[in-house]
Design a protein around this motif. Sequence first.
Motif, PDB file in Angstrom:
ATOM      1  N   ILE A  80     -29.337 -28.051 -44.207  1.00  0.00           N
ATOM      2  CA  ILE A  80     -29.209 -28.241 -43.458  1.00  0.00           C
ATOM      3  C   ILE A  80     -27.684 -29.902 -43.352  1.00  0.00           C
ATOM      4  O   ILE A  80     -26.989 -29.419 -42.984  1.00  0.00           O
ATOM      5  N   TRP A  81     -27.390 -30.425 -44.497  1.00  0.00           N
ATOM      6  CA  TRP A  81     -27.017 -31.418 -45.431  1.00  0.00           C
ATOM      7  C   TRP A  81     -25.844 -30.968 -45.876  1.00  0.00           C
ATOM      8  O   TRP A  81     -25.069 -31.219 -46.165  1.00  0.00           O
ATOM      9  N   ASP A  82     -26.451 -29.521 -46.281  1.00  0.00           N
ATOM     10  CA  ASP A  82     -24.730 -29.079 -47.036  1.00  0.00           C
ATOM     11  C   ASP A  82     -23.956 -27.728 -45.869  1.00  0.00           C
ATOM     12  O   ASP A  82     -22.767 -27.331 -46.303  1.00  0.00           O
ATOM     13  N   LEU A  83     -24.562 -28.113 -44.588  1.00  0.00           N
ATOM     14  CA  LEU A  83     -23.414 -27.535 -43.160  1.00  0.00           C
ATOM     15  C   LEU A  83     -23.031 -28.298 -42.405  1.00  0.00           C
ATOM     16  O   LEU A  83     -22.476 -28.032 -42.161  1.00  0.00           O
ATOM     17  N   THR A  84     -23.668 -29.878 -42.504  1.00  0.00           N
ATOM     18  CA  THR A  84     -23.104 -30.942 -41.896  1.00  0.00           C
ATOM     19  C   THR A  84     -23.732 -32.289 -41.892  1.00  0.00           C
ATOM     20  O   THR A  84     -24.147 -32.349 -43.353  1.00  0.00           O
ATOM     21  N   THR A  85     -23.510 -33.134 -41.712  1.00  0.00           N
ATOM     22  CA  THR A  85     -23.845 -34.527 -42.028  1.00  0.00           C
ATOM     23  C   THR A  85     -24.648 -35.168 -41.283  1.00  0.00           C
ATOM     24  O   THR A  85     -24.151 -34.806 -39.706  1.00  0.00           O
ATOM     25  N   PRO A  86     -25.331 -36.645 -41.314  1.00  0.00           N
ATOM     26  CA  PRO A  86     -25.784 -37.336 -40.915  1.00  0.00           C
ATOM     27  C   PRO A  86     -24.783 -37.592 -39.240  1.00  0.00           C
ATOM     28  O   PRO A  86     -24.906 -37.686 -38.889  1.00  0.00           O
ATOM     29  N   GLU A  87     -23.682 -37.691 -40.127  1.00  0.00           N
ATOM     30  CA  GLU A  87     -22.978 -38.892 -38.944  1.00  0.00           C
ATOM     31  C   GLU A  87     -22.762 -37.633 -38.274  1.00  0.00           C
ATOM     32  O   GLU A  87     -22.576 -38.204 -36.739  1.00  0.00           O
ATOM     33  N   ALA A  88     -22.367 -36.515 -38.391  1.00  0.00           N
ATOM     34  CA  ALA A  88     -21.755 -35.734 -37.501  1.00  0.00           C
ATOM     35  C   ALA A  88     -22.646 -35.613 -36.561  1.00  0.00           C
ATOM     36  O   ALA A  88     -22.613 -35.127 -35.287  1.00  0.00           O
ATOM     37  N   ALA A  89     -23.879 -35.252 -36.951  1.00  0.00           N
ATOM     38  CA  ALA A  89     -25.027 -34.567 -36.211  1.00  0.00           C
ATOM     39  C   ALA A  89     -25.569 -36.046 -35.110  1.00  0.00           C
ATOM     40  O   ALA A  89     -25.527 -35.210 -34.172  1.00  0.00           O
ATOM     41  N   LEU A  90     -25.954 -36.910 -35.873  1.00  0.00           N
ATOM     42  CA  LEU A  90     -25.808 -37.737 -35.326  1.00  0.00           C
ATOM     43  C   LEU A  90     -24.559 -38.435 -33.693  1.00  0.00           C
ATOM     44  O   LEU A  90     -25.162 -38.108 -32.722  1.00  0.00           O
ATOM     45  N   ALA A  91     -23.459 -37.965 -34.054  1.00  0.00           N
ATOM     46  CA  ALA A  91     -21.857 -37.572 -32.937  1.00  0.00           C
ATOM     47  C   ALA A  91     -22.841 -36.751 -32.017  1.00  0.00           C
ATOM     48  O   ALA A  91     -22.377 -36.340 -30.546  1.00  0.00           O
ATOM     49  N   ALA A  92     -23.056 -35.825 -32.624  1.00  0.00           N
ATOM     50  CA  ALA A  92     -22.898 -34.084 -31.674  1.00  0.00           C
ATOM     51  C   ALA A  92     -24.569 -34.041 -31.070  1.00  0.00           C
ATOM     52  O   ALA A  92     -23.818 -34.266 -29.820  1.00  0.00           O
ATOM     53  N   ARG A  93     -25.330 -35.068 -31.282  1.00  0.00           N
ATOM     54  CA  ARG A  93     -26.493 -34.691 -30.185  1.00  0.00           C
ATOM     55  C   ARG A  93     -26.582 -35.742 -29.535  1.00  0.00           C
ATOM     56  O   ARG A  93     -26.755 -35.588 -27.830  1.00  0.00           O
ATOM     57  N   GLU A  94     -25.901 -37.056 -29.797  1.00  0.00           N
ATOM     58  CA  GLU A  94     -25.294 -37.805 -28.142  1.00  0.00           C
ATOM     59  C   GLU A  94     -24.318 -37.553 -27.131  1.00  0.00           C
ATOM     60  O   GLU A  94     -24.783 -37.452 -26.069  1.00  0.00           O
ATOM     61  N   ARG A  95     -23.012 -36.858 -27.633  1.00  0.00           N
ATOM     62  CA  ARG A  95     -22.464 -35.785 -27.632  1.00  0.00           C
ATOM     63  C   ARG A  95     -22.923 -34.834 -26.015  1.00  0.00           C
ATOM     64  O   ARG A  95     -22.459 -34.569 -25.248  1.00  0.00           O
ATOM     65  N   GLY A  96     -24.251 -34.061 -26.703  1.00  0.00           N
ATOM     66  CA  GLY A  96     -24.901 -33.350 -25.624  1.00  0.00           C
ATOM     67  C   GLY A  96     -25.413 -33.650 -24.763  1.00  0.00           C
ATOM     68  O   GLY A  96     -25.493 -33.045 -23.897  1.00  0.00           O
ATOM     69  N   CYS A  97     -26.273 -34.650 -25.505  1.00  0.00           N
ATOM     70  CA  CYS A  97     -26.745 -34.569 -24.164  1.00  0.00           C
ATOM     71  C   CYS A  97     -26.810 -36.071 -23.085  1.00  0.00           C
ATOM     72  O   CYS A  97     -26.843 -36.023 -22.307  1.00  0.00           O
ATOM     73  N   VAL A  98     -25.632 -36.356 -23.379  1.00  0.00           N
ATOM     74  CA  VAL A  98     -24.726 -37.161 -22.435  1.00  0.00           C
ATOM     75  C   VAL A  98     -23.789 -36.480 -21.049  1.00  0.00           C
ATOM     76  O   VAL A  98     -24.429 -35.929 -19.957  1.00  0.00           O
ATOM     77  N   ALA A  99     -23.329 -35.417 -21.671  1.00  0.00           N
ATOM     78  CA  ALA A  99     -23.018 -33.826 -21.480  1.00  0.00           C
ATOM     79  C   ALA A  99     -23.878 -33.275 -20.419  1.00  0.00           C
ATOM     80  O   ALA A  99     -24.294 -32.848 -19.397  1.00  0.00           O
TER      81      ALA A  99
END
Length: 277
Positions: A80-99
């Motif tokens: 999965i880290w060939d497809l994205t970064t941990p930083e991007a994953a954390l931001a996306a997860r938080e953004r999605g959960c807040v939404a």
Amino acid sequence: MSHPEPVARRMFDLVEPIGMLPYFAGESDEALMALGLRNVWDAYFAGRAAPFGPAIPAEVVHAVFYNFAPGEVARHIPRIWDLTTPEAALAARERGCVAGMRRILGERADDPAVTRAADLLLRAATSAPMEGRALYAALRALPVPREPLARLWHAATLLREHRGDGHIVALLAEGIGGTEAHVLHALSTDVPAEKFGRLWHLPAAQLAAVIDGMRARGLVGADGWLTAEGRAAKERVEAMTDRLAEAPYQALDSGELDRLIADLGPISAALKAEFPW
């Protein structure tokens, strides 16, 4: 402070619906999948393992998460880290959960109770010792969000993983392995093991071997259901998990705890009504 009655079980009922947002609110998976991940299990591992960074091998994630069958983690980590970064994953997860939380709560999302609950829950969530709590400690190292809904979700996630780390301790103390934990839970709720969500996909022979091992230890009877000892083991695991989850709430006095419980009640109820518990 020491509360006159244990509060961890009561708080679990209130906090767990918030901590479960990544797994029930579609917005979280959508935000993670938009990063180029291949499926929802990529999204799961990217979101939950991201606090450890990209260098952690599958074997370590398997050990920390505890209850995945052999080989399941390695299908996703490290690729999965060939497809994205941990930083991007954390931001996306938080953004999605807040939404997702904003959608479900509607006008309540901007209620002052959310800010109060977020601040009190965060104080509790960041007060517990980190020793022996690998995933909780990794989350504690992350920046704390400023926006109230994000703070509330972050605090709930900290508490969920703090409790989860303690649950693993309780399982280990009873000699219950990762896949066995799913069998124990399924049978304790009168669900056949092969019908349980985290077990049904396993090869029949693999699941049968796990159940046979539990039967040999007296946890499962010849009829395939828990014995009295199996149910007692489950009760001991849950009791120890609750005891080990008490520490964060000692940071709040009785008045603050009452305020937090009152503020979380409507929030948790709205989430429970939305999710397929």
